[in-house]
Motif scaffolding. Structure first.
Motif, mmCIF file in Angstrom:
data_model
loop_
_atom_site.group_PDB
_atom_site.id
_atom_site.type_symbol
_atom_site.label_atom_id
_atom_site.label_comp_id
_atom_site.label_asym_id
_atom_site.label_seq_id
_atom_site.Cartn_x
_atom_site.Cartn_y
_atom_site.Cartn_z
ATOM 1 N N VAL A 2 -4.722 -0.611 -7.204
ATOM 2 C CA VAL A 2 -3.560 0.063 -7.782
ATOM 3 C C VAL A 2 -2.504 0.314 -6.710
ATOM 4 C CG1 VAL A 2 -2.753 2.166 -8.920
ATOM 5 C CG2 VAL A 2 -4.902 1.117 -9.621
ATOM 6 N N LYS A 3 -2.943 0.736 -5.530
ATOM 7 C CA LYS A 3 -1.994 0.977 -4.433
ATOM 8 C C LYS A 3 -1.307 -0.326 -3.997
ATOM 9 C CE LYS A 3 -4.017 5.169 -2.461
ATOM 10 N NZ LYS A 3 -4.838 5.529 -3.636
ATOM 11 N N VAL A 4 -2.059 -1.437 -4.002
ATOM 12 C CA VAL A 4 -1.459 -2.713 -3.632
ATOM 13 C C VAL A 4 -0.465 -3.173 -4.703
ATOM 14 C CG1 VAL A 4 -1.904 -5.136 -3.127
ATOM 15 C CG2 VAL A 4 -3.414 -3.381 -2.210
ATOM 16 N N LEU A 5 -0.784 -2.945 -5.963
ATOM 17 C CA LEU A 5 0.170 -3.278 -7.030
ATOM 18 C C LEU A 5 1.473 -2.503 -6.840
ATOM 19 C CD1 LEU A 5 -2.188 -3.389 -10.164
ATOM 20 C CD2 LEU A 5 -0.946 -5.316 -9.179
ATOM 21 N N ASP A 6 1.349 -1.234 -6.497
ATOM 22 C CA ASP A 6 2.531 -0.422 -6.218
ATOM 23 C C ASP A 6 3.280 -0.980 -5.005
ATOM 24 O OD1 ASP A 6 4.289 1.711 -6.598
ATOM 25 O OD2 ASP A 6 3.190 2.982 -5.197
ATOM 26 N N PHE A 7 2.531 -1.352 -3.975
ATOM 27 C CA PHE A 7 3.083 -1.936 -2.756
ATOM 28 C C PHE A 7 3.837 -3.229 -3.054
ATOM 29 C CE2 PHE A 7 2.303 -4.874 0.857
ATOM 30 C CZ PHE A 7 2.920 -4.181 1.877
ATOM 31 N N MET A 8 3.278 -4.046 -3.934
ATOM 32 C CA MET A 8 3.896 -5.333 -4.273
ATOM 33 C C MET A 8 5.078 -5.178 -5.225
ATOM 34 S SD MET A 8 2.497 -7.577 -2.474
ATOM 35 C CE MET A 8 3.163 -9.040 -3.243
ATOM 36 N N LEU A 9 5.251 -3.990 -5.772
ATOM 37 C CA LEU A 9 6.405 -3.722 -6.632
ATOM 38 C C LEU A 9 7.455 -2.887 -5.905
ATOM 39 C CD1 LEU A 9 4.515 -3.106 -9.997
ATOM 40 C CD2 LEU A 9 5.992 -5.049 -9.439
ATOM 41 N N GLY A 10 7.398 -2.912 -4.574
ATOM 42 C CA GLY A 10 8.483 -2.343 -3.779
ATOM 43 C C GLY A 10 8.186 -1.075 -3.027
ATOM 44 N N SER A 11 6.963 -0.537 -3.112
ATOM 45 C CA SER A 11 6.667 0.689 -2.384
ATOM 46 C C SER A 11 6.733 0.447 -0.881
ATOM 47 C CB SER A 11 5.276 1.216 -2.760
ATOM 48 O OG SER A 11 4.927 2.321 -1.947
ATOM 49 N N SER A 12 7.238 1.452 -0.162
ATOM 50 C CA SER A 12 7.303 1.356 1.296
ATOM 51 C C SER A 12 6.094 2.006 1.962
ATOM 52 C CB SER A 12 8.594 2.016 1.803
ATOM 53 O OG SER A 12 8.634 3.382 1.424
ATOM 54 N N ARG A 13 5.211 2.602 1.169
ATOM 55 C CA ARG A 13 4.038 3.254 1.755
ATOM 56 C C ARG A 13 3.046 2.207 2.248
ATOM 57 N NH1 ARG A 13 2.523 7.989 -2.672
ATOM 58 N NH2 ARG A 13 4.453 9.204 -2.464
ATOM 59 N N PRO A 14 2.525 2.379 3.448
ATOM 60 C CA PRO A 14 1.507 1.438 3.933
ATOM 61 C C PRO A 14 0.255 1.512 3.055
ATOM 62 C CG PRO A 14 2.374 2.816 5.717
ATOM 63 C CD PRO A 14 2.862 3.413 4.442
ATOM 64 N N ILE A 15 -0.383 0.370 2.862
ATOM 65 C CA ILE A 15 -1.603 0.366 2.058
ATOM 66 C C ILE A 15 -2.783 0.801 2.940
ATOM 67 C CG2 ILE A 15 -0.775 -1.363 0.441
ATOM 68 C CD1 ILE A 15 -2.198 -3.481 1.995
ATOM 69 N N PRO A 16 -3.815 1.373 2.336
ATOM 70 C CA PRO A 16 -4.937 1.910 3.111
ATOM 71 C C PRO A 16 -5.604 0.846 3.976
ATOM 72 C CG PRO A 16 -5.031 2.686 0.845
ATOM 73 C CD PRO A 16 -3.964 1.640 0.888
ATOM 74 N N GLU A 17 -6.060 1.267 5.146
ATOM 75 C CA GLU A 17 -6.727 0.358 6.092
ATOM 76 C C GLU A 17 -8.235 0.351 5.812
ATOM 77 O OE1 GLU A 17 -5.516 -1.581 8.383
ATOM 78 O OE2 GLU A 17 -3.403 -0.994 8.409
ATOM 79 N N ILE A 18 -8.632 -0.149 4.651
ATOM 80 C CA ILE A 18 -10.070 -0.214 4.335
ATOM 81 C C ILE A 18 -10.677 -1.432 5.029
ATOM 82 C CG2 ILE A 18 -9.731 0.963 2.132
ATOM 83 C CD1 ILE A 18 -9.988 -1.755 0.756
ATOM 84 N N SER A 19 -11.952 -1.332 5.348
ATOM 85 C CA SER A 19 -12.604 -2.415 6.090
ATOM 86 C C SER A 19 -12.707 -3.695 5.272
ATOM 87 C CB SER A 19 -14.001 -1.974 6.535
ATOM 88 O OG SER A 19 -14.805 -1.624 5.408
ATOM 89 N N GLU A 20 -12.736 -3.567 3.943
ATOM 90 C CA GLU A 20 -12.898 -4.750 3.101
ATOM 91 C C GLU A 20 -11.723 -5.726 3.212
ATOM 92 O OE1 GLU A 20 -15.483 -1.576 1.432
ATOM 93 O OE2 GLU A 20 -13.409 -1.697 2.160
ATOM 94 N N ARG A 21 -10.567 -5.224 3.598
ATOM 95 C CA ARG A 21 -9.381 -6.097 3.682
ATOM 96 C C ARG A 21 -9.255 -6.764 5.045
ATOM 97 N NH1 ARG A 21 -3.963 -2.712 5.064
ATOM 98 N NH2 ARG A 21 -3.625 -4.622 6.244
ATOM 99 N N ASP A 22 -10.191 -6.511 5.948
ATOM 100 C CA ASP A 22 -10.128 -7.104 7.282
ATOM 101 C C ASP A 22 -10.063 -8.633 7.173
ATOM 102 O OD1 ASP A 22 -10.236 -4.635 8.350
ATOM 103 O OD2 ASP A 22 -12.348 -4.718 8.985
#
Length: 627
Positions: free
Chosen positions: A46-66
């Motif tokens: 959900v946070k990435v969807l928000d990010f991809m729709l223009g949010s300037s907030r950095p997305i969480p640094e979870i280990s799964e996205r490494d």
């Protein structure tokens, strides 16, 4: 009622990175359900969807996205059709691809889109999406005094994407809880409900700002007036008589100006006279040179003619003498005529003599013509010399006249210069007086202006009738979900939130707040669709059915009494059935932690994140990533 098909659809989200397997999740138009255990990437998605729709907030640094460095969002837009937005997970600008793609494609036209909103430029993701959805260049008020700014897609996304923190918040579903952004959020809500923005609003200045600005302006005006008074006192002791001086000087100045002009015209006429004489003299001199050269050449030609005549006369005379002695004994040897031998006969000598006579006559005629030409050139030379002398006199006369006129012209020019200085000084004083009076008038006008009263401020926000109609739509949604109670819904124009059966929505438990927040956003989508008003056409809800959580295992803790009452109903089933019934004009993406109800896959596109690498889909990212 009219309906609108001006909506967008989210088709998929994927992640790529060097040497990492593709991680993607797809969506369909209509109802999309993602169930699963905690820590499987649902809320991160959900946070990435928000990010991809223009949010300037950095997305969480979870280990799964490494190892993943880019996200891809596939969309279907009303105007542009199938497109894909790509963005580095580190943030920054976007790239727009045609079609639905999930990896870089060679030789493909890619359009760069800035992440920063700019209503004057279509090359940013915010204005690009707003234009495609029919919002165009809209403006919203940002404070009670009517100050405005352009609508951003981030103002709209609040009504389309709800994370798990916001959905259970006690604040209004349209607000972030910050006082500084409240007016803008309410203005955006009004725009969605009515289709009318705040472009026509005329802003006013509040009392405090007005007083500060007015005092600052008065202080500046006082300083300017004091500066003018100092200049007047220093340079214009007789300030009251400036107007009379100006009138007198104006008349005198015009007279002297005319005299200067006349003197200059006279001198200019003499200069023209001198120039004309000089030009004529130059022309005469050139012609005299030509005549002299011709006379010299013609004199040489005459000498040639004279020499030729003398030579021919000698030949003719010799021939004549030869003819006289042709029948006599040779004076040298005494031979009789019959015994004499000649290389040329008497007849040949006669021919030569006659030819010489004829050539002499011809040369005599040419010499006569030459003499006429020489006499003509001599006459012309005399005339040219006379004219040259006359023009030389004309030039001298012009010089003399210029020398006579110049002192008078210089004196008049000096007088005009002095008058100009005096006149400019007087006019400067008059200008200072006029400027001072204008500043005094401006100060008096400014001091008389009163701050805007409460009645002068624009009436912003949603009208009572529109708010009532929206509340009825929310009531209808709650009815479809079989929400307990009478479901009498009103809109509170102070909190911009709902009262349900007389109770403030915020006063319920977090699970009830979550489901009623969802009802608010679903009702808004329906309201806009039924009235043909712009709306993105999708709604992302993270944990709307919080009240169905496990009270022991859930991080949200035990259920409140009203949550337990809601949990005891079948609202969950009716909730999913109702959203599925809206699939013809809307897309819903629902994220839940609860176990999926039986048969739910019949209602929509269902995906379950099991957190078990041996059973179904592990999570948003493949198993083993980050472990």
């Amino acid at each position: 009622m009219t309906t609108s098909n001006h909506f967008m659809s989210i088709k998929g989200l994927s992640f790529t990175g060097p040497h990492r397997p593709l991680a993607d999740v797809d969506f369909d138009h209509g109802l999309n359900l993602i169930f699963g255990a905690s820590n499987t990437g649902k809320s991160f998605m959900v946070k990435v969807l928000d990010f991809m729709l223009g949010s300037s907030r950095p997305i969480p640094e979870i280990s799964e996205r490494d190892g993943y460095d880019r996200a891809w969002l596939s969309l279907t837009l009303p105007t542009h059709g199938d497109v894909t937005l790509t963005r580095a997970l580190a943030g920054g600008a976007f790239e727009l691809h045609n079609g639905h793609v999930s990896s870089l494609m060679m030789d493909q036209n890619v359009r760069a889109l800035s992440a920063r909103h700019d209503h004057s430029n279509n090359d940013n993701v915010s204005q690009f999406l707003l234009n495609d959805l029919g919002f165009g260049n809209k403006y919203i008020a940002v404070d009670a005094n009517g100050k405005k700014r352009s609508l951003s897609f981030r103002d709209v996304i609040r009504f389309c994407l709800v994370d798990e923190t916001t959905i259970q918040s006690e604040t209004s579903p349209i607000e972030a809880g910050q006082y500084t952004t409240m007016t803008a959020e309410r203005s955006a809500f009004k725009l969605l409900l009515t289709g009318v923005d705040d472009s026509a609003v005329v802003p006013v200045v509040n009392k405090t700002v007005f007083k500060t600005q007015t005092n600052a302006k008065l202080e500046v005006l006082d300083e300017m007036i004091a500066s003018i008074d100092e200049n007047i006192a220093a340079d214009f002791p007789d300030i009251e008589g400036l107007a009379e001086q100006d009138q007198t000087l104006s008349g005198t100045f015009l007279v002297v100006q005319e005299e200067v002009q006349l003197s200059q015209d006279n001198i200019r006429a003499q200069l023209d006279r001198k120039r004309d004489a000089a030009q004529i003299m130059a022309t005469i001199q050139q012609r005299l040179t030509e005549v002299t050269v011709n006379l010299s050449r013609f004199a040489q030609l005459d000498e040639v003619y004279t020499s030729d005549v003398r030579r021919l006369e000698a030949v003719e005379e010799a021939g004549f003498l030869l003819l006289l002695g042709g029948d006599k004994d040779c004076p040298l040897c005494g031979a009789v005529p019959t015994a004499q031998l000649h290389d040329h006969g008497i007849a040949d000598v006669e021919k030569i003599r006659i030819a010489s006579v004829m050539e002499i006559e011809k040369i005599v005629k040419q010499r006569a013509s030459l003499e006429e030409t020489i006499q003509s050139l001599k006459i012309e030379r005399e005339l040219l010399t006379t004219e040259f002398f006359a023009q030389s006199i004309e030039l001298d006369l012009a010089d003399e006249e210029i020398r006579r006129l110049s002192p008078e012209a210089r004196e008049k020019q000096r007088l005009l210069t002095e008058l100009t200085g005096v006149r400019d000084h007087v006019k400067r004083g008059i200008g200072l007086l006029a400027q001072r009076q204008a500043l005094l008038d401006r100060r008096a006008e400014l001091a008389s202006i009163k701050p805007a009263s409460k009645s002068d401020k624009p009436r912003l926000g949603v009208s009572g009738t529109v708010a009532h109609d929206f509340a009825q739509t929310v009531s209808d949604v709650l009815g479809e979900w079989q929400f307990p109670g009478k479901r009498h819904v009103t809109f509170d124009d102070v909190t911009y939130d709902l009262r349900i059966d007389g109770k403030h929505r915020r006063d319920n438990g977090k699970g009830v707040r979550a489901i009623t927040h969802a009802a608010f956003k679903v009702a808004l989508l329906i309201f806009c669709h039924e009235r043909g008003l712009p709306h993105p056409g999708f709604l992302i809800l993270d944990t709307p059915l919080l009240t169905y959580r496990d009270p022991i295992r859930s991080k949200e803790g035990p259920l409140a009494a009203d949550e337990q009452d809601l949990r005891n109903t079948s609202l969950r089933d009716f909730f999913f059935e109702h959203l599925a019934s809206l699939s013809s004009f809307a897309e819903f993406i629902v994220i839940e932690n609860i176990d999926p109800p039986a048969g739910i896959e019949k209602l929509g596109h269902t995906q379950v994140f099991t957190s078990d690498p041996m059973a179904g889909r592990f999570g948003l990212f493949p198993p083993g990533n980050g472990t």
